[in-house]
Design a protein around this motif. Sequence first.
Motif, PDB file in Angstrom:
ATOM      1  N   PRO A   1     138.101  97.117 119.279  1.00 47.49           N
ATOM      2  CA  PRO A   1     138.572  96.106 118.321  1.00 47.49           C
ATOM      3  C   PRO A   1     139.265  94.961 119.046  1.00 47.49           C
ATOM      4  O   PRO A   1     139.638  95.078 120.222  1.00 47.49           O
ATOM      5  N   LEU A   2     139.430  93.866 118.350  1.00 47.43           N
ATOM      6  CA  LEU A   2     140.230  92.780 118.893  1.00 47.43           C
ATOM      7  C   LEU A   2     141.692  93.220 118.973  1.00 47.43           C
ATOM      8  O   LEU A   2     142.207  93.876 118.071  1.00 47.43           O
ATOM      9  N   SER A   3     142.345  92.839 120.054  1.00 49.26           N
ATOM     10  CA  SER A   3     143.772  93.134 120.184  1.00 49.26           C
ATOM     11  C   SER A   3     144.578  92.205 119.283  1.00 49.26           C
ATOM     12  O   SER A   3     144.074  91.159 118.825  1.00 49.26           O
ATOM     13  N   GLU A   4     145.824  92.569 119.061  1.00 49.83           N
ATOM     14  CA  GLU A   4     146.710  91.696 118.292  1.00 49.83           C
ATOM     15  C   GLU A   4     146.883  90.348 119.002  1.00 49.83           C
ATOM     16  O   GLU A   4     146.955  89.296 118.356  1.00 49.83           O
ATOM     17  N   GLU A   5     146.927  90.398 120.327  1.00 52.37           N
ATOM     18  CA  GLU A   5     147.061  89.150 121.097  1.00 52.37           C
ATOM     19  C   GLU A   5     145.874  88.232 120.853  1.00 52.37           C
ATOM     20  O   GLU A   5     146.037  87.020 120.639  1.00 52.37           O
ATOM     21  N   THR A   6     144.666  88.800 120.887  1.00 55.08           N
ATOM     22  CA  THR A   6     143.470  87.984 120.671  1.00 55.08           C
ATOM     23  C   THR A   6     143.414  87.471 119.234  1.00 55.08           C
ATOM     24  O   THR A   6     143.045  86.309 118.994  1.00 55.08           O
ATOM     25  N   GLU A   7     143.767  88.319 118.281  1.00 52.79           N
ATOM     26  CA  GLU A   7     143.801  87.896 116.882  1.00 52.79           C
ATOM     27  C   GLU A   7     144.747  86.706 116.703  1.00 52.79           C
ATOM     28  O   GLU A   7     144.412  85.721 116.024  1.00 52.79           O
ATOM     29  N   ALA A   8     145.929  86.801 117.313  1.00 47.40           N
ATOM     30  CA  ALA A   8     146.904  85.722 117.188  1.00 47.40           C
ATOM     31  C   ALA A   8     146.403  84.444 117.858  1.00 47.40           C
ATOM     32  O   ALA A   8     146.573  83.333 117.316  1.00 47.40           O
ATOM     33  N   ALA A   9     145.779  84.590 119.003  1.00 46.79           N
ATOM     34  CA  ALA A   9     145.270  83.414 119.717  1.00 46.79           C
ATOM     35  C   ALA A   9     144.165  82.732 118.937  1.00 46.79           C
ATOM     36  O   ALA A   9     144.090  81.505 118.873  1.00 46.79           O
ATOM     37  N   ARG A  10     143.296  83.533 118.308  1.00 50.51           N
ATOM     38  CA  ARG A  10     142.226  82.962 117.509  1.00 50.51           C
ATOM     39  C   ARG A  10     142.776  82.275 116.256  1.00 50.51           C
ATOM     40  O   ARG A  10     142.308  81.209 115.852  1.00 50.51           O
ATOM     41  N   ALA A  11     143.798  82.874 115.659  1.00 52.39           N
ATOM     42  CA  ALA A  11     144.402  82.273 114.481  1.00 52.39           C
ATOM     43  C   ALA A  11     145.072  80.944 114.816  1.00 52.39           C
ATOM     44  O   ALA A  11     144.980  79.972 114.070  1.00 52.39           O
ATOM     45  N   ALA A  12     145.715  80.908 115.977  1.00 51.66           N
ATOM     46  CA  ALA A  12     146.388  79.672 116.393  1.00 51.66           C
ATOM     47  C   ALA A  12     145.375  78.585 116.700  1.00 51.66           C
ATOM     48  O   ALA A  12     145.631  77.399 116.431  1.00 51.66           O
ATOM     49  N   ARG A  13     144.236  78.983 117.236  1.00 49.25           N
ATOM     50  CA  ARG A  13     143.195  78.008 117.575  1.00 49.25           C
ATOM     51  C   ARG A  13     142.612  77.357 116.333  1.00 49.25           C
ATOM     52  O   ARG A  13     142.249  76.182 116.350  1.00 49.25           O
ATOM     53  N   THR A  14     142.505  78.133 115.250  1.00 45.26           N
ATOM     54  CA  THR A  14     141.860  77.607 114.048  1.00 45.26           C
ATOM     55  C   THR A  14     142.866  77.003 113.086  1.00 45.26           C
ATOM     56  O   THR A  14     142.487  76.427 112.072  1.00 45.26           O
TER      57      THR A  14
END
Length: 216
Positions: free
Chosen positions: A203-216
Amino acid sequence: MTMSRGRYNSGERTRIRLIEAAEKLFARRGYDGVTLADIRKAAGQHNSSVIGYYFGTKDGLLGAVADHRFPAVDAERGALVRRFVQDGHGLSTREALWAVAEPLANTVCRNNHYVAMLYRLLDEGRLAEHVAAAMSTSNGYLVDRTLRTSAGHLPPDVVDQRLDLVYESIVRALSRCDAMRRPPAHAELSALVDAWEAALVAPLSEETEAARAART
């Protein structure tokens, strides 16, 4: 495999010599590091137009190398797929990975440089078109669809990223075996399949989820 001279007429023997010489040179020096003159010399040909006559261009010769090797790989892949699904269940992630890797691993031998050539194409940014061609057959399509479904819990762009990672890792890992002129042992390849499966389904890590959310 180098073909027996008795099976071909002189023109076809010349064509096969050019293909096998090109494969060996592409594997050693990469596509961009080899000239048509290099290939002609390695194949024992002196006619400057011989590659143009048989293949048209250098790209045409590269395609001919793939056409020379890939049918056997795809046939073995199909046999594996049929064996895996013969009891009626669908193809699993692990089985699909075996169907990608094992036929390529079995090409590693003295007179076959296909995997090493693919590795050089990877380094030159030319591998994607060969992966696309491999996955366009019925066997390749089933395997690729299975792997994509395995990563279906991920965003589409991440699925593409994970699959690229896995396909490239397969070529890199097998190229190391090719450099030692030995196919991987079953236990070695099985451990690699473990890693490739983990890369797909993680699964996506919490770090990656947060980074993707910040990007969008």
